[in-house]
Motif scaffolding. Structure first.
Motif, PDB file in Angstrom:
ATOM      1  N   GLY A 135       0.826  -1.212   0.000  1.00  0.00           N
ATOM      2  CA  GLY A 135       0.000   0.000   0.000  1.00  0.00           C
ATOM      3  C   GLY A 135       0.857   1.258   0.000  1.00  0.00           C
ATOM      4  O   GLY A 135       0.567   2.238  -0.705  1.00  0.00           O
ATOM      5  N   ALA A 136       1.941   1.228   0.743  1.00  0.00           N
ATOM      6  CA  ALA A 136       2.806   2.400   0.923  1.00  0.00           C
ATOM      7  C   ALA A 136       3.391   2.919  -0.390  1.00  0.00           C
ATOM      8  O   ALA A 136       3.728   4.097  -0.492  1.00  0.00           O
ATOM      9  CB  ALA A 136       3.937   2.051   1.890  1.00  0.00           C
ATOM     10  N   THR A 137       3.533   2.048  -1.383  1.00  0.00           N
ATOM     11  CA  THR A 137       4.149   2.480  -2.643  1.00  0.00           C
ATOM     12  C   THR A 137       3.180   2.379  -3.826  1.00  0.00           C
ATOM     13  O   THR A 137       3.608   2.297  -4.977  1.00  0.00           O
ATOM     14  CB  THR A 137       5.394   1.629  -2.950  1.00  0.00           C
ATOM     15  OG1 THR A 137       5.015   0.247  -2.931  1.00  0.00           O
ATOM     16  CG2 THR A 137       6.502   1.855  -1.933  1.00  0.00           C
ATOM     17  N   ALA A 138       1.886   2.394  -3.541  1.00  0.00           N
ATOM     18  CA  ALA A 138       0.907   2.211  -4.625  1.00  0.00           C
ATOM     19  C   ALA A 138       1.101   3.261  -5.722  1.00  0.00           C
ATOM     20  O   ALA A 138       1.250   4.445  -5.438  1.00  0.00           O
ATOM     21  CB  ALA A 138      -0.503   2.288  -4.068  1.00  0.00           C
ATOM     22  N   PRO A 139       1.089   2.817  -6.993  1.00  0.00           N
ATOM     23  CA  PRO A 139       1.302   3.740  -8.102  1.00  0.00           C
ATOM     24  C   PRO A 139       0.073   4.589  -8.447  1.00  0.00           C
ATOM     25  O   PRO A 139       0.164   5.468  -9.313  1.00  0.00           O
ATOM     26  CB  PRO A 139       1.652   2.811  -9.272  1.00  0.00           C
ATOM     27  CG  PRO A 139       1.009   1.516  -8.937  1.00  0.00           C
ATOM     28  CD  PRO A 139       1.028   1.410  -7.439  1.00  0.00           C
ATOM     29  N   CYS A 450       2.035   7.236  -5.429  1.00  0.00           N
ATOM     30  CA  CYS A 450       1.384   8.226  -6.272  1.00  0.00           C
ATOM     31  C   CYS A 450      -0.094   8.190  -5.894  1.00  0.00           C
ATOM     32  O   CYS A 450      -0.848   7.372  -6.403  1.00  0.00           O
ATOM     33  CB  CYS A 450       1.618   7.867  -7.743  1.00  0.00           C
ATOM     34  SG  CYS A 450       0.913   9.077  -8.862  1.00  0.00           S
ATOM     35  N   TRP A 451      -0.461   9.035  -4.977  1.00  0.00           N
ATOM     36  CA  TRP A 451      -1.758   8.912  -4.335  1.00  0.00           C
ATOM     37  C   TRP A 451      -2.714  10.051  -4.655  1.00  0.00           C
ATOM     38  O   TRP A 451      -3.707  10.235  -3.961  1.00  0.00           O
ATOM     39  CB  TRP A 451      -1.593   8.862  -2.805  1.00  0.00           C
ATOM     40  CG  TRP A 451      -0.880   7.653  -2.296  1.00  0.00           C
ATOM     41  CD1 TRP A 451      -0.518   6.549  -3.010  1.00  0.00           C
ATOM     42  CD2 TRP A 451      -0.432   7.420  -0.956  1.00  0.00           C
ATOM     43  NE1 TRP A 451       0.107   5.649  -2.206  1.00  0.00           N
ATOM     44  CE2 TRP A 451       0.182   6.157  -0.933  1.00  0.00           C
ATOM     45  CE3 TRP A 451      -0.509   8.154   0.237  1.00  0.00           C
ATOM     46  CZ2 TRP A 451       0.727   5.612   0.236  1.00  0.00           C
ATOM     47  CZ3 TRP A 451       0.030   7.621   1.393  1.00  0.00           C
ATOM     48  CH2 TRP A 451       0.653   6.352   1.388  1.00  0.00           C
ATOM     49  N   ARG A 453      -5.557  11.853  -6.839  1.00  0.00           N
ATOM     50  CA  ARG A 453      -6.637  11.408  -7.731  1.00  0.00           C
ATOM     51  C   ARG A 453      -6.236  11.601  -9.182  1.00  0.00           C
ATOM     52  O   ARG A 453      -5.635  12.606  -9.532  1.00  0.00           O
ATOM     53  CB  ARG A 453      -7.880  12.231  -7.454  1.00  0.00           C
ATOM     54  CG  ARG A 453      -8.628  11.737  -6.239  1.00  0.00           C
ATOM     55  CD  ARG A 453      -9.542  12.775  -5.715  1.00  0.00           C
ATOM     56  NE  ARG A 453     -10.708  12.935  -6.572  1.00  0.00           N
ATOM     57  CZ  ARG A 453     -11.881  13.376  -6.126  1.00  0.00           C
ATOM     58  NH1 ARG A 453     -12.041  13.669  -4.846  1.00  0.00           N
ATOM     59  NH2 ARG A 453     -12.890  13.516  -6.948  1.00  0.00           N
ATOM     60  N   ALA A 454      -6.574  10.622 -10.013  1.00  0.00           N
ATOM     61  CA  ALA A 454      -6.354  10.688 -11.472  1.00  0.00           C
ATOM     62  C   ALA A 454      -4.877  10.650 -11.872  1.00  0.00           C
ATOM     63  O   ALA A 454      -4.546  10.759 -13.037  1.00  0.00           O
ATOM     64  CB  ALA A 454      -7.019  11.910 -12.082  1.00  0.00           C
ATOM     65  N   LYS A 455      -3.972  10.497 -10.897  1.00  0.00           N
ATOM     66  CA  LYS A 455      -2.537  10.442 -11.234  1.00  0.00           C
ATOM     67  C   LYS A 455      -2.029   9.000 -11.198  1.00  0.00           C
ATOM     68  O   LYS A 455      -2.514   8.177 -10.420  1.00  0.00           O
ATOM     69  CB  LYS A 455      -1.745  11.272 -10.216  1.00  0.00           C
ATOM     70  CG  LYS A 455      -1.993  12.770 -10.352  1.00  0.00           C
ATOM     71  CD  LYS A 455      -0.880  13.415 -11.157  1.00  0.00           C
ATOM     72  CE  LYS A 455      -1.259  14.771 -11.728  1.00  0.00           C
ATOM     73  NZ  LYS A 455      -1.511  15.793 -10.712  1.00  0.00           N
ATOM     74  N   PHE A 456      -1.022   8.751 -12.037  1.00  0.00           N
ATOM     75  CA  PHE A 456      -0.402   7.425 -12.069  1.00  0.00           C
ATOM     76  C   PHE A 456       1.110   7.589 -12.053  1.00  0.00           C
ATOM     77  O   PHE A 456       1.630   8.556 -12.607  1.00  0.00           O
ATOM     78  CB  PHE A 456      -0.850   6.651 -13.322  1.00  0.00           C
ATOM     79  CG  PHE A 456      -2.277   6.210 -13.227  1.00  0.00           C
ATOM     80  CD1 PHE A 456      -2.591   4.940 -12.772  1.00  0.00           C
ATOM     81  CD2 PHE A 456      -3.312   7.095 -13.512  1.00  0.00           C
ATOM     82  CE1 PHE A 456      -3.921   4.544 -12.626  1.00  0.00           C
ATOM     83  CE2 PHE A 456      -4.641   6.716 -13.376  1.00  0.00           C
ATOM     84  CZ  PHE A 456      -4.945   5.435 -12.935  1.00  0.00           C
ATOM     85  N   ALA A 457       1.799   6.638 -11.445  1.00  0.00           N
ATOM     86  CA  ALA A 457       3.263   6.681 -11.411  1.00  0.00           C
ATOM     87  C   ALA A 457       3.796   6.637 -12.841  1.00  0.00           C
ATOM     88  O   ALA A 457       3.114   6.175 -13.762  1.00  0.00           O
ATOM     89  CB  ALA A 457       3.794   5.497 -10.605  1.00  0.00           C
ATOM     90  N   TYR A 476     -10.665   6.310  -5.248  1.00  0.00           N
ATOM     91  CA  TYR A 476     -10.870   4.905  -4.853  1.00  0.00           C
ATOM     92  C   TYR A 476     -10.495   4.646  -3.399  1.00  0.00           C
ATOM     93  O   TYR A 476     -11.022   3.737  -2.775  1.00  0.00           O
ATOM     94  CB  TYR A 476     -10.066   3.970  -5.754  1.00  0.00           C
ATOM     95  CG  TYR A 476     -10.606   3.871  -7.161  1.00  0.00           C
ATOM     96  CD1 TYR A 476     -11.721   3.077  -7.433  1.00  0.00           C
ATOM     97  CD2 TYR A 476     -10.021   4.572  -8.205  1.00  0.00           C
ATOM     98  CE1 TYR A 476     -12.229   2.981  -8.711  1.00  0.00           C
ATOM     99  CE2 TYR A 476     -10.520   4.482  -9.495  1.00  0.00           C
ATOM    100  CZ  TYR A 476     -11.624   3.681  -9.741  1.00  0.00           C
ATOM    101  OH  TYR A 476     -12.126   3.592 -11.010  1.00  0.00           O
ATOM    102  N   VAL A 477      -9.538   5.417  -2.919  1.00  0.00           N
ATOM    103  CA  VAL A 477      -9.133   5.288  -1.525  1.00  0.00           C
ATOM    104  C   VAL A 477      -9.088   6.693  -0.945  1.00  0.00           C
ATOM    105  O   VAL A 477      -8.495   7.586  -1.539  1.00  0.00           O
ATOM    106  CB  VAL A 477      -7.736   4.636  -1.402  1.00  0.00           C
ATOM    107  CG1 VAL A 477      -7.366   4.418   0.058  1.00  0.00           C
ATOM    108  CG2 VAL A 477      -7.687   3.301  -2.156  1.00  0.00           C
ATOM    109  N   LYS A 478      -9.746   6.866   0.201  1.00  0.00           N
ATOM    110  CA  LYS A 478      -9.743   8.192   0.827  1.00  0.00           C
ATOM    111  C   LYS A 478      -8.561   8.281   1.775  1.00  0.00           C
ATOM    112  O   LYS A 478      -8.661   7.963   2.954  1.00  0.00           O
ATOM    113  CB  LYS A 478     -11.062   8.436   1.569  1.00  0.00           C
ATOM    114  CG  LYS A 478     -12.231   8.606   0.605  1.00  0.00           C
ATOM    115  CD  LYS A 478     -13.494   9.014   1.331  1.00  0.00           C
ATOM    116  CE  LYS A 478     -14.606   9.239   0.327  1.00  0.00           C
ATOM    117  NZ  LYS A 478     -15.926   9.375   0.952  1.00  0.00           N
ATOM    118  N   ILE A 479      -7.443   8.717   1.183  1.00  0.00           N
ATOM    119  CA  ILE A 479      -6.212   8.786   1.959  1.00  0.00           C
ATOM    120  C   ILE A 479      -6.330   9.823   3.060  1.00  0.00           C
ATOM    121  O   ILE A 479      -5.933   9.614   4.196  1.00  0.00           O
ATOM    122  CB  ILE A 479      -5.021   9.163   1.030  1.00  0.00           C
ATOM    123  CG1 ILE A 479      -4.823   8.071  -0.014  1.00  0.00           C
ATOM    124  CG2 ILE A 479      -3.759   9.407   1.829  1.00  0.00           C
ATOM    125  CD1 ILE A 479      -4.226   6.807   0.499  1.00  0.00           C
TER     126      ILE A 479
END
Ligand SMILES: [Fe+2]
Ligand SMILES: [Fe+2]
Length: 482
Positions: A135-139, A450-451, A453-457, A476-479
């Protein structure tokens, strides 16, 4: 009796009328705190209070069994869900072929069945443990959500097996259910039961390869257990397979999106040579040869999960009617297999050859072949993505003799194309064939969260469609909860 809808009136959601089965309900309620304890200590690290957009099974109806909503993972309604009973179902293979399927455990097969259930059950929590740091490094939030979806469903699969143990195996079953919470992936003293489930899943490329290859082994195992003459096991596995499909989707599309991004970046930079690795890596994407090496690793580890090519246990499970073949009922033969043969890859005088062996002993080999065909389909789809970009590179499944620790090839060294090589050559070439420490360090350098919204690594393309048809900027995830 089961119903279509899930009963949420008991602490443990189910469609097996647990309310009327107080003994099992009590047993499971006693097991529950230990499970939650395990989930809190070994489940996804750092996200236990985060709201995640997850699907929960609310029915086993093939249409519309899932409901999507924000939920904190520890509040996920892990439940016991069996697919509908097939009226008049019969044992479809083995010595008892044609008998009515068993609704209780046949005494003579009790130990074997328990063993099959425990081995399957052990893989479920193992993968959650292996993936707990990702989870810590989710793209992206999309990928993070998919990871957590896979994790909660593996948790549910554990519940599925524990239900069978509690319901049908009395005291030994309850002890085995405890054991499933005690073992730990990679632990020196109390490891999980199977090799691939004690390997690390250190990065997201490993995660996608794992869900593509190793969850697909899971699919093949569940497919053959879904054939079981023991009807509760069959029905449990049939419903698990509907969830499993998503896990493999996550793996296949994950790798596919990495390929897409790599090829796109190479084209934009004017790089045609996939082996110009330093330049490709400078673009912040994963070079194709490294993807090949990762596939070599995960495919070979997953092949080991099928066990020895020739196996008396597998033959016995089959003859007993406990574990069938992939799509057993669609195979055109007598489903008893006495006197039948199946070609098995073997070492013959320093070469790999196909040798006809009794089909009963070769059940594992056959399932492994089915697995390979299924993998090849996905690899072909990956290659289409590369081909479309115009880059000349083809991903290939390595030969079954490559990098094996179980079965016919465990004592030899073979290249990915299946040539036997002397040990010093193997040692010299390992870094060309399997991920090296440099490859690992490079991949690790890309693993930055890369957390937004709408962004990707940088190294992965966005998906074509969102989960539950959500738009690209869906949270998708409410950080950061508001
Ligand atoms: Fe599973
Ligand atoms: Fe899975």
């Amino acid at each position: 009796m089961t119903s279509i809808n899930v009963d949420y009136s008991t602490k443990i959601p189910n469609n097996v009328n647990l309310v009327d089965d107080q003994r099992v309900l009590k047993g499971l309620e006693q097991w529950h705190p230990g499970y939650i304890d395990w989930w809190m200590t070994m489940g996804p690290e750092g996200f236990q209070t985060t709201e995640v957009y997850l699907r929960t099974a609310v029915s086993v109806d093939p249409k519309g069994w899932a409901k999507f909503d924000y939920i904190k993972m520890p509040d996920y309604r892990w439940g016991i869900l069996l697919a509908h009973a097939e009226e008049g179902r019969k044992v479809s293979f083995g010595a008892s072929k044609g008998e009515t399927a068993w609704h209780e455990v046949p005494g003579e097969h009790r130990a074997a069945l328990r063993r099959l259930i425990v081995i399957q059950g052990d893989t479920e929590p193992a993968s959650v443990e292996q993936q707990r740091h990702l989870g810590a490094t989710a793209p992206s939030l999309y990928d993070m959500r998919n990871l957590f979806q896979v994790n909660v469903e593996e948790g549910r699969h554990l519940w599925a097996m524990v239900y069978l143990l509690h319901k049908y195996f009395g005291k030994d079953g309850r002890e085995e259910a405890e054991g499933l919470l005690q073992r730990r992936s990679g632990d020196a003293d109390k490891p999980r039961m199977l090799g691939a489930f004690n390997e690390a899943t250190p990065d997201w490329l490993s995660f996608f390869m794992f869900t593509f290859f190793t969850d697909r082994d899971g699919k093949m195992q569940l497919e053959s257990l879904a054939q079981s003459g023991f009807d509760p096991l069959s029905r449990t596995c049939r419903f698990m397979l509907t969830e499993e499909a998503h896990h493999m989707f996550v793996g296949e599309t994950g790798v596919s999106r990495i390929i897409e991004r790599t090829c796109e970046a190479m084209k934009t930079a004017g790089i045609d040579d996939p082996y110009d690795i330093a330049r490709v890596r400078n673009l912040g994407v994963i070079d194709l040869p490294t993807l090949q090496k990762k596939a070599n690793l995960h495919y070979s580890l997953s092949l080991d999960l099928f066990g020895s090519e020739i196996s008396t246990n597998a033959a016995n499970f089959y003859t007993a009617g406990l574990k069938g073949r992939f799509q057993e009922t669609k195979i055109d033969d007598d489903h008893v297999l006495t006197g039948a043969h199946y070609p098995v890859s073997k070492l013959v005088g320093g070469d790999v050859k196909l040798v006809d062996e009794p089909a009963l002993s070769a059940i594992n080999m056959r399932l492994r072949d089915d697995f390979t065909r299924d993998c090849q389909g996905g690899v072909n789809r990956w290659n289409k993505v590369i081909e479309k970009s115009g880059i000349k590179f083809e991903l290939k499944l390595p030969h079954v003799a490559f990098h094996r620790h179980i079965g016919e090839f465990k004592d030899v060294e073979a290249s990915p194309d299946g040539k036997l090589v002397p040990t010093d050559e193997w040692k010299g070439r390992t870094d060309d064939w399997l991920p090296s420490s440099d490859d690992a360090a490079f991949i690790e350098s890309l693993m930055k969260p890369c957390w937004e919204r709408a962004k990707f690594a940088s190294w992965i393309a966005p998906p074509k469609v969102g989960i539950d048809n959500k738009s690209g900027d869906f949270e998708y995830v409410k950080i950061n909860p508001t």
